[in-house]
Design an enzyme around this catalytic site. Structure first.
Site, PDB file in Angstrom:
ATOM      1  CG  ASP A 139       3.470   3.511   3.365  1.00  0.00           C
ATOM      2  OD1 ASP A 139       2.370   3.139   3.825  1.00  0.00           O
ATOM      3  OD2 ASP A 139       4.230   4.284   3.981  1.00  0.00           O
ATOM      4  CG  ASP A 349      -1.076   1.476   6.428  1.00  0.00           C
ATOM      5  OD1 ASP A 349      -0.686   1.943   5.338  1.00  0.00           O
ATOM      6  OD2 ASP A 349      -0.347   1.421   7.435  1.00  0.00           O
TER       7      ASP A 349
END
Length: 468
Positions: A139, A349
């Site tokens: 992440d 992301d």
């Protein structure tokens, strides 16, 4: 949204039923449709550098054959639930980034996380001494890493693929004392840190995180030995992480999360002394191919950075990585979008699935894509899902899909992989995610098969096509 076996195959099994056959002459790629069973074989022909200054780890889809063996999943989330959670994540990141000031080795296999019921990507790392394998979601939109820890039961932790990590079985585990400098350094606004008493009565440092979709993890801030590559005996000593004791929400079957943001708590920041704060990854197109997560940047000069295209990088509120999108092309034709539409930039992301564009940019992209795909039936929109440009390819042996290219500051243009980087479950993998001029998000679907290199020290992001 109506679903055919072909469409469900692509989303839920991630075995990509569309396989490229030809080149992209005139801005289109002909792909072949298939309803055959997904491959159970794992292909690891990935381009991972042998540079001794970098640490490289396999990265894979968490439901696929490249992932560690696991029992059949019993609580797989629906496509609508996956997209609902993805929307909540996008909204949370944009709220956190809005109004904030913008400031300027080892290789680990990565895979798409099908085997732990996710459309996100995972790596397997070793925690503790002796090292215990843990499957972690990668992440770039968060910093503090964590795994679920014993004592943990069905009422305090969610079901995961592997046995829950037992810190008492590790000779190198150490909880961080409350009142210590390390505990005081935790940002209370981000981690709501405080103190908690252990069974022995010791006062320990507590962390707590609430994610954008409402999921929470609370536990003891700790240090442990982290094994990145057992083959190369590459370890991170005294790695700071969260030993999660209470998790609430709708998690998938992964064992924890690996934070790759820019804040001090992340793996990237904790290994800056060794790898210079740079890292890259390649997200494979489907579940039968492994990618990689690499810590460290290629050495400059020679052929080490050959194939990369670089665009300037900014870091938003220490965590998020932002680039400037300047244009979009469909079928080789540049869309007519005013530069001010992209003024807010785009956060890259790894944990968001589909890309959220400013409204005018998405409208132009959707119009052009639908026009190019007019030969195929457009499915009616479903109020429960974000994706509104979805097709039924039933009965078609071949499908002609237009190329989609993104252009970034500095004239860097990348042609998204077709079909894996453009279509998700037969749908255009973009949504209207921001107002014009506001910040958008580039999701992991668009990043597939590229090596994406984040190098804050040099102030740029690199893209290398066909890396996995």
């Amino acid at each position: 949204m109506a679903s055919s076996p072909l469409l469900l195959c692509a989303l839920l099994l991630c075995s990509y039923c569309l396989i490229a056959l030809g080149g992209n002459e005139h801005g289109f790629v002909v792909v072949q449709t298939s309803t055959s069973s997904p491959s159970n074989a794992c292909y690891r022909s990935v381009s991972v550098t042998s540079d001794p200054s970098r640490a490289s780890m396999p990265l894979m889809y968490r439901h696929g054959p490249c992932a560690p063996a696991s029992a059949a999943a019993t609580n797989r989330p629906s496509p609508a639930e996956m997209l609902r959670r993805d929307r909540a994540r996008r909204n949370h990141i944009l709220r956190k980034a809005s109004g904030r000031r913008i400031t300027l080795g080892v290789s680990i296999p990565t895979s798409l996380g099908a085997f732990v019921d996710s459309l996100q990507y995972v790596v397997t790392l070793g925690f503790g001494t002796p090292a215990v394998p843990q499957v972690l979601l990668i992440d770039t939109g968060s910093d503090l890493s964590w795994v679920q820890c014993q004592p943990c039961n069905s009422s305090t932790c969610y079901p995961q693929k592997d046995p829950v990590f037992d810190p008492s079985a590790s000779s190198t585990y150490a909880p961080v004392p409350c009142g210590s400098e390390a505990c005081r350094d935790l940002d209370p606004d981000s981690y709501a840190n405080g103190c908690t008493n252990s069974s022995s009565g010791a006062s320990l440092c507590q962390y707590g995180i609430q994610y954008g979709n409402g999921d929470t993890t609370v536990g003891v801030y700790s240090t442990e030995t982290l094994t990145l590559s057992p083959e190369a005996a590459t370890v991170v000593n005294n790695f700071s992480f969260g030993c999660g004791l209470v998790q609430k929400g709708v998690f998938d079957l992964f064992d924890g999360l690996l934070g790759l943001g820019g804040a001090p708590e992340s793996l990237v920041s904790q290994t800056t002394g060794t790898y210079g704060g740079a890292f890259s990854y390649c997200l494979p197109a489907g579940n039968s191919t492994a990618g990689f997560l690499a810590l460290g940047a290629p050495a400059t000069g020679g052929n080490n950075t050959a194939g990369f295209q670089f665009t300037p990088l900014q870091v938003v509120e220490t965590t998020f990585y932002l680039v400037k999108l300047t244009g979009i092309s469909v079928g080789g034709k540049q869309l007519d979008i005013e530069p001010t539409v992209f003024a807010g930039g785009m956060i890259i992301d790894s944990g968001t699935i589909v890309t959220g564009l400013p409204e005018t940019a998405y409208s132009a992209l959707r119009t052009a894509f639908r026009s190019a795909m007019s030969a195929y039936p457009l499915l009616p929109p479903n109020d429960d899902e974000d994706l509104d440009t979805c097709y039924d390819f039933t009965g078609n042996t071949n499908v002609t899909v237009p190329t989609v290219a993104l252009t970034f500051e500095g004239g860097v243009t990348i042609d998204l992989d077709v079909p894996s980087g453009v279509l998700l479950d037969g749908c255009l993998a973009f949504v209207a995610g921001a107002s014009d001029g506001d910040t958008g998000i580039i999701g992991n679907v668009n990043q597939r098969t590229f090596e994406v290199l984040y190098d804050s020290a040099r102030g740029h992001v690199g893209f290398r096509a066909g890396a996995c």
